[in-house]
Write an enzyme that holds these catalytic residues in place. Structure first.
Site, PDB file in Angstrom:
ATOM      1  N   ASP A  76       4.096   0.910  12.186  1.00 48.50           N
ATOM      2  CA  ASP A  76       2.920   0.240  11.617  1.00 48.50           C
ATOM      3  C   ASP A  76       2.781  -1.215  12.092  1.00 48.50           C
ATOM      4  O   ASP A  76       1.806  -1.887  11.737  1.00 48.50           O
ATOM      5  CB  ASP A  76       2.981   0.267  10.080  1.00 48.50           C
ATOM      6  CG  ASP A  76       2.643   1.646   9.527  1.00 48.50           C
ATOM      7  OD1 ASP A  76       2.170   2.502  10.296  1.00 48.50           O
ATOM      8  OD2 ASP A  76       2.851   1.867   8.321  1.00 48.50           O
TER       9      ASP A  76
ATOM     10  N   CYS B  45      -5.598   7.989   9.080  1.00 45.39           N
ATOM     11  CA  CYS B  45      -5.743   7.312  10.359  1.00 45.39           C
ATOM     12  C   CYS B  45      -5.680   8.308  11.514  1.00 45.39           C
ATOM     13  O   CYS B  45      -4.895   9.251  11.484  1.00 45.39           O
ATOM     14  CB  CYS B  45      -4.593   6.313  10.547  1.00 45.39           C
ATOM     15  SG  CYS B  45      -4.985   4.688   9.944  1.00 45.39           S
TER      16      CYS B  45
ATOM     17  N   ARG C   8      -8.883  -0.591   4.434  1.00 40.30           N
ATOM     18  CA  ARG C   8      -8.075   0.498   3.882  1.00 40.30           C
ATOM     19  C   ARG C   8      -6.708  -0.017   3.429  1.00 40.30           C
ATOM     20  O   ARG C   8      -6.128   0.539   2.486  1.00 40.30           O
ATOM     21  CB  ARG C   8      -7.852   1.585   4.936  1.00 40.30           C
ATOM     22  CG  ARG C   8      -9.049   2.484   5.176  1.00 40.30           C
ATOM     23  CD  ARG C   8      -8.630   3.716   5.937  1.00 40.30           C
ATOM     24  NE  ARG C   8      -7.318   4.153   5.505  1.00 40.30           N
ATOM     25  CZ  ARG C   8      -6.374   4.631   6.307  1.00 40.30           C
ATOM     26  NH1 ARG C   8      -6.587   4.761   7.584  1.00 40.30           N
ATOM     27  NH2 ARG C   8      -5.199   4.991   5.825  1.00 40.30           N
TER      28      ARG C   8
ATOM     29  N   LYS D 251       0.844  -1.207   0.000  1.00 38.45           N
ATOM     30  CA  LYS D 251       0.000   0.000   0.000  1.00 38.45           C
ATOM     31  C   LYS D 251       0.874   1.250   0.000  1.00 38.45           C
ATOM     32  O   LYS D 251       0.674   2.163  -0.792  1.00 38.45           O
ATOM     33  CB  LYS D 251      -0.894  -0.006   1.251  1.00 38.45           C
ATOM     34  CG  LYS D 251      -1.531   1.334   1.562  1.00 38.45           C
ATOM     35  CD  LYS D 251      -2.464   1.273   2.752  1.00 38.45           C
ATOM     36  CE  LYS D 251      -1.869   1.668   4.082  1.00 38.45           C
ATOM     37  NZ  LYS D 251      -1.512   3.084   4.221  1.00 38.45           N
ATOM     38  N   ASN D 252       1.850   1.266   0.910  1.00 38.91           N
ATOM     39  CA  ASN D 252       2.637   2.494   1.078  1.00 38.91           C
ATOM     40  C   ASN D 252       3.634   2.732  -0.049  1.00 38.91           C
ATOM     41  O   ASN D 252       4.235   3.802  -0.131  1.00 38.91           O
ATOM     42  CB  ASN D 252       3.358   2.478   2.433  1.00 38.91           C
ATOM     43  CG  ASN D 252       2.387   2.696   3.579  1.00 38.91           C
ATOM     44  OD1 ASN D 252       1.211   2.993   3.354  1.00 38.91           O
ATOM     45  ND2 ASN D 252       2.859   2.542   4.799  1.00 38.91           N
TER      46      ASN D 252
ATOM     47  N   ARG E 298      -0.727  14.978  13.054  1.00 39.25           N
ATOM     48  CA  ARG E 298       0.214  14.632  11.980  1.00 39.25           C
ATOM     49  C   ARG E 298       0.463  15.872  11.117  1.00 39.25           C
ATOM     50  O   ARG E 298      -0.185  16.068  10.103  1.00 39.25           O
ATOM     51  CB  ARG E 298      -0.333  13.469  11.149  1.00 39.25           C
ATOM     52  CG  ARG E 298      -0.440  12.197  11.964  1.00 39.25           C
ATOM     53  CD  ARG E 298      -1.056  11.075  11.175  1.00 39.25           C
ATOM     54  NE  ARG E 298      -0.149  10.465  10.235  1.00 39.25           N
ATOM     55  CZ  ARG E 298      -0.433   9.359   9.545  1.00 39.25           C
ATOM     56  NH1 ARG E 298      -1.589   8.783   9.701  1.00 39.25           N
ATOM     57  NH2 ARG E 298       0.446   8.851   8.695  1.00 39.25           N
TER      58      ARG E 298
HETATM   59  C1  UD1 Z   1       4.073   6.943   6.364  1.00 37.34           C
HETATM   60  C2  UD1 Z   1       3.213   5.735   6.171  1.00 37.34           C
HETATM   61  C3  UD1 Z   1       2.634   5.273   7.506  1.00 37.34           C
HETATM   62  C4  UD1 Z   1       3.743   5.071   8.523  1.00 37.34           C
HETATM   63  C5  UD1 Z   1       4.650   6.291   8.593  1.00 37.34           C
HETATM   64  C6  UD1 Z   1       5.868   6.084   9.473  1.00 37.34           C
HETATM   65  C7  UD1 Z   1       2.365   6.000   3.932  1.00 37.34           C
HETATM   66  C8  UD1 Z   1       1.199   6.268   3.051  1.00 37.34           C
HETATM   67  N1  UD1 Z   1       2.145   6.041   5.250  1.00 37.34           N
HETATM   68  O1  UD1 Z   1       3.223   7.976   6.868  1.00 37.34           O
HETATM   69  O2  UD1 Z   1       1.941   4.056   7.288  1.00 37.34           O
HETATM   70  O3  UD1 Z   1       3.179   4.849   9.786  1.00 37.34           O
HETATM   71  O4  UD1 Z   1       5.114   6.647   7.280  1.00 37.34           O
HETATM   72  O5  UD1 Z   1       6.595   4.985   9.057  1.00 37.34           O
HETATM   73  O6  UD1 Z   1       3.442   5.698   3.467  1.00 37.34           O
HETATM   74  N2  UD1 Z   1       5.921  14.746  10.724  1.00 37.34           N
HETATM   75  C9  UD1 Z   1       6.035  16.087  11.032  1.00 37.34           C
HETATM   76  N3  UD1 Z   1       5.954  16.992  10.014  1.00 37.34           N
HETATM   77  C10 UD1 Z   1       5.761  16.605   8.719  1.00 37.34           C
HETATM   78  C11 UD1 Z   1       5.651  15.233   8.410  1.00 37.34           C
HETATM   79  C12 UD1 Z   1       5.733  14.313   9.449  1.00 37.34           C
HETATM   80  O7  UD1 Z   1       6.215  16.460  12.186  1.00 37.34           O
HETATM   81  O8  UD1 Z   1       5.704  17.472   7.841  1.00 37.34           O
HETATM   82  C13 UD1 Z   1       5.982  13.749  11.828  1.00 37.34           C
HETATM   83  C14 UD1 Z   1       4.653  12.987  11.975  1.00 37.34           C
HETATM   84  O9  UD1 Z   1       3.733  13.730  12.733  1.00 37.34           O
HETATM   85  C15 UD1 Z   1       5.098  11.737  12.634  1.00 37.34           C
HETATM   86  C16 UD1 Z   1       6.495  11.495  12.041  1.00 37.34           C
HETATM   87  O10 UD1 Z   1       6.909  12.742  11.502  1.00 37.34           O
HETATM   88  O11 UD1 Z   1       5.202  11.925  14.016  1.00 37.34           O
HETATM   89  C17 UD1 Z   1       6.516  10.443  10.948  1.00 37.34           C
HETATM   90  O12 UD1 Z   1       5.655  10.814   9.911  1.00 37.34           O
HETATM   91  P1  UD1 Z   1       5.920  10.427   8.392  1.00 37.34           P
HETATM   92  O13 UD1 Z   1       7.196   9.666   8.299  1.00 37.34           O
HETATM   93  O14 UD1 Z   1       5.776  11.658   7.572  1.00 37.34           O
HETATM   94  O15 UD1 Z   1       4.712   9.456   8.102  1.00 37.34           O
HETATM   95  P2  UD1 Z   1       3.704   9.483   6.881  1.00 37.34           P
HETATM   96  O16 UD1 Z   1       4.431   9.764   5.626  1.00 37.34           O
HETATM   97  O17 UD1 Z   1       2.532  10.296   7.226  1.00 37.34           O
END
Ligand code: UD1
Length: 420
Positions: A301, A114, A393, A21-22, A119
């Site tokens: 995850d 989720c 999902r 998925k990711n 986030r």
């Molecule tokens: C992706 C995955 C999700 C997984 C996560 C961490 C997808 C579609 N989803 O989510 O399944 O749980 O990686 O492995 O690939 N953060 C900030 N600012 C930002 C972006 C992120 O502070 O601009 C923080 C988030 O709040 C969180 C951490 O960074 O605490 C990790 O987030 P991130 O790695 O961005 O996860 P996703 O890309 O949302």
């Protein structure tokens, strides 16, 4: 939708993992970078993938789905994805980078997804600003505009989504971009491989410095994304939890090292081959210390699924969630099944209990739902998981797959009043 699970069934046999998925979500977003036909093979039939395909279609791209193969052709005609779709999955924000690169402007509402804590998307926006975008906020939407040029980016945190968005934006920017402290996840490598297959120039994906040399145009591609390491990990945890013996095929063992190491430490037997892994559940589950971290650390995850597994261990486990705040919504539901878990800040202390018992529980998000399935497999009697559509999902045919291994699970439409 409810899921009814009769517990205490040992899982046995062989199961094939679907496409990640990711990996699919950013790759589908990246297809917006080219007007030429892009063919993506083996797409999993899951809700998040359907939502992003619909979103791309509504941007004006021609979308043709045949079995599991998707063909996308044409330029995005507009740069404002509909709110109704964006709010459904957080990954819809990944179209921001490609739309900005293609059209010079994008308007998108804050993403959904989720319910696992706050986030933010500040890292995505800061990075796009360094690449030359002007960004403003208007009525719950973000508007970004500007002609992109290469830049030197340093991410305060190796965010998966920000790394992906910035790779896509930089691929068509004028000049060279460096992303430092980039995320290392296999899905980042897959995205870079996909863009390179379209004629992109990305070096270093999978390391913490990625170099992207912008190209004028990207052409079509025919691409098959990687298998889903989180689905594989979920089957591994389910196999061990049910004290079963399951061979999981279509995997990349390298992507599963953190999960494999923890299962071995817990007493499970693991037999690895080139693209499959066999998990034999332990007689007694040993308690573990787990801290979630960015890849190659233990994946956030998989945190909920391991908590379910460890709720039946002989002793107390400590699980620290360092990636997301507030990702312990499953704890309350696991406790309804008889688990003994206490939360202190970002740490959960899981005191193993001798037995879990079936109850009515609620899936609060995708991985929480998977964790409840695992706990229900270990529990005595019947568990009803309400709002189990969260599971759809991200897991393709989870019920059918688990049933093929000997589980007893049925789906039932939700009724207001549940009688067991
Ligand atoms: C992706 C995955 C999700 C997984 C996560 C961490 C997808 C579609 N989803 O989510 O399944 O749980 O990686 O492995 O690939 N953060 C900030 N600012 C930002 C972006 C992120 O502070 O601009 C923080 C988030 O709040 C969180 C951490 O960074 O605490 C990790 O987030 P991130 O790695 O961005 O996860 P996703 O890309 O949302």
């Amino acid at each position: 939708m409810n899921m009814l699970i009769n517990g205490k069934k040992e899982l046995k046999g062989q199961i094939e993992v679907s496409t990640s998925k990711n990996a699919c979500l950013p790759i589908l977003a990246a297809s917006l970078l080219s007007d030429e036909p892009v063919i993506i093979n083996n797409l999993p039939a899951i809700d998040d993938v359907e939502v992003i395909i619909e979103l791309i279609r509504q941007l004006g791209v021609n979308v043709k789905m045949q079995e599991k193969t998707l063909e996308l052709t044409g330029r995005p005609e507009q740069a404002a994805p509909p709110y109704e779709l964006v709010r459904r999955i957080r990954a819809s924000f990944l179209v921001m980078g490609p739309l900005l690169a293609r059209r010079g402007s994008v308007r998108i509402s804050f993403p959904g997804g989720c319910a696992i804590g706050n986030r933010p998307i500040d890292l995505h926006l800061k990075g796009l600003q360094v690449l030359g975008a002007q960004i403003k906020q208007l009525g719950g939407d973000i508007i970004a505009q500007g002609k992109l040029k290469g830049g030197h980016l340093y991410l305060d945190y190796p965010s998966v989504g920000a790394t992906e968005n910035l790779i896509m934006a930089a691929s068509l920017a004028a000049g060279t971009t460096y992303i430092e402290n980039a995320a290392l996840e296999p899905e980042i490598v897959d995205l870079a491989n996909f863009i390179n297959s379209m004629g992109g120039n990305i070096i270093g994906a999978g390391t913490n410095i990625i170099k992207i040399t912008g190209v004028k145009k990207l052409h079509g591609s025919n691409y098959t994304p990687i298998p889903d390491r989180i689905e594989a990990g979920t089957f591994m945890a389910a196999a061990a939890a049910s004290r079963g013996d399951v061979t999981i095929t279509n995997i990349v063992p390298e992507h599963l090292k953190a999960i494999t190491a923890k299962l071995i430490e817990s007493g499970a037997e693991i037999i690895e081959a080139e693209n499959q892994i066999r998990v034999k559940g332990p007689h007694k589950i040993k308690p573990l210390y787990i801290k979630t971290l960015p890849y190659p650390g233990f994946p956030t995850d998989m945190q909920a699924q391991f908590m379910a597994y460890l709720s039946n261990a002989e002793g107390s486990s400590i699980i620290t969630e360092s990636v997301f705040e507030n990702r312990f919504m499953h704890v309350q539901e696991l406790c309804r099944l008889g688990a003994s878990i206490k939360i202190e800040g970002r740490t959960a202390v899981v005191k193993g209990v001798k037995k879990l018992e079936g109850a009515i529980v609620k899936a609060t998000d995708l991985r929480a739902g998977a964790a409840l399935c695992i706990a229900a497999l270990m529990a005595q009697g019947t568990t009803i998981i309400t709002e189990s559509e969260h599971i759809d999902r991200g897991y393709e045919n989870l019920v059918e797959k688990l049933n093929s291994l000997g589980a007893e699970i049925i789906r039932k439409e939700t009724k207001r009043c549940i009688t067991v």
